[in-house]
Scaffold this active site. Structure first.
Site, short mmCIF file in Angstrom:
data_model
loop_
_atom_site.label_atom_id
_atom_site.label_comp_id
_atom_site.label_asym_id
_atom_site.label_seq_id
_atom_site.Cartn_x
_atom_site.Cartn_y
_atom_site.Cartn_z
N GLY A 1 0.71 -1.60 0.19
CA GLY A 1 -0.30 -0.04 -0.08
C GLY A 1 0.61 1.71 -0.24
O GLY A 1 0.13 2.25 0.12
N CYS A 2 1.90 1.41 0.15
CA CYS A 2 3.04 2.28 -0.27
C CYS A 2 3.68 2.38 -1.51
O CYS A 2 4.20 1.79 -1.82
CB CYS A 2 4.75 1.91 1.22
N ALA A 3 3.88 3.91 -2.01
CA ALA A 3 4.57 4.00 -3.63
C ALA A 3 5.85 3.68 -3.43
O ALA A 3 6.04 3.12 -4.17
CB ALA A 3 4.12 5.48 -3.94
#
Length: 141
Positions: A49-51
């Site tokens: 869920g993190c870029a």
């Protein structure tokens, strides 16, 4: 009230008037945060869920609600490393039972981060908080 380490960050942010100065301070915190051993950068510690690439490796001492929560973490983006350092200041040393009671988003609002992070970065912060809460909840189970 948040931990003394987090309150110190709040005080520093209050002293820094300009968001650019605050942004540089977050990056500086990321530079100063200890790197995660490469052996711990595995799928089990990767935060989805993190870029950016983000890993959080929990370290819990003790058992049950009284166990003390800590973690190591790292990202390939310096600003995100700084955000990890801020979360570390907020959570490290807390009892796992208390970790679940911390309203991290409310605490982070005290820093004004929500107004200056991209939607992707904000989602990443929420994903890191969710991971920390999951680990703590599992410790209580």
């Amino acid at each position: 009230m948040a931990s003394a380490a987090f309150e110190e960050i709040v005080e520093t942010f209050e002293f820094l008037d300009d968001w650019e100065d605050r942004y540089r301070h977050v990056i500086e915190m990321g530079r100063d945060f200890p790197p995660l051993d490469d052996a711990l950068k595995v799928p089990a510690t990767k935060v989805d869920g993190c870029a950016s690439q983000v890993w959080i490796h929990p370290r819990i001492e003790g058992e049950g609600a009284e166990a003390v929560f800590d973690f190591a973490g790292e990202s390939d983006a310096m600003i995100v490393r700084g955000l990890i350092a801020i979360l570390h200041a907020l959570y490290a040393g807390e009892r796992v039972g208390q970790v679940l009671e911390i309203d991290a988003l409310a605490q982070l609002r005290r820093l004004g981060l929500e107004d200056h992070l991209s939607a992707q970065r904000s989602n990443g912060v929420r994903a890191m908080i969710a991971r920390i809460r999951e680990v703590s909840a599992a410790q209580l189970a």
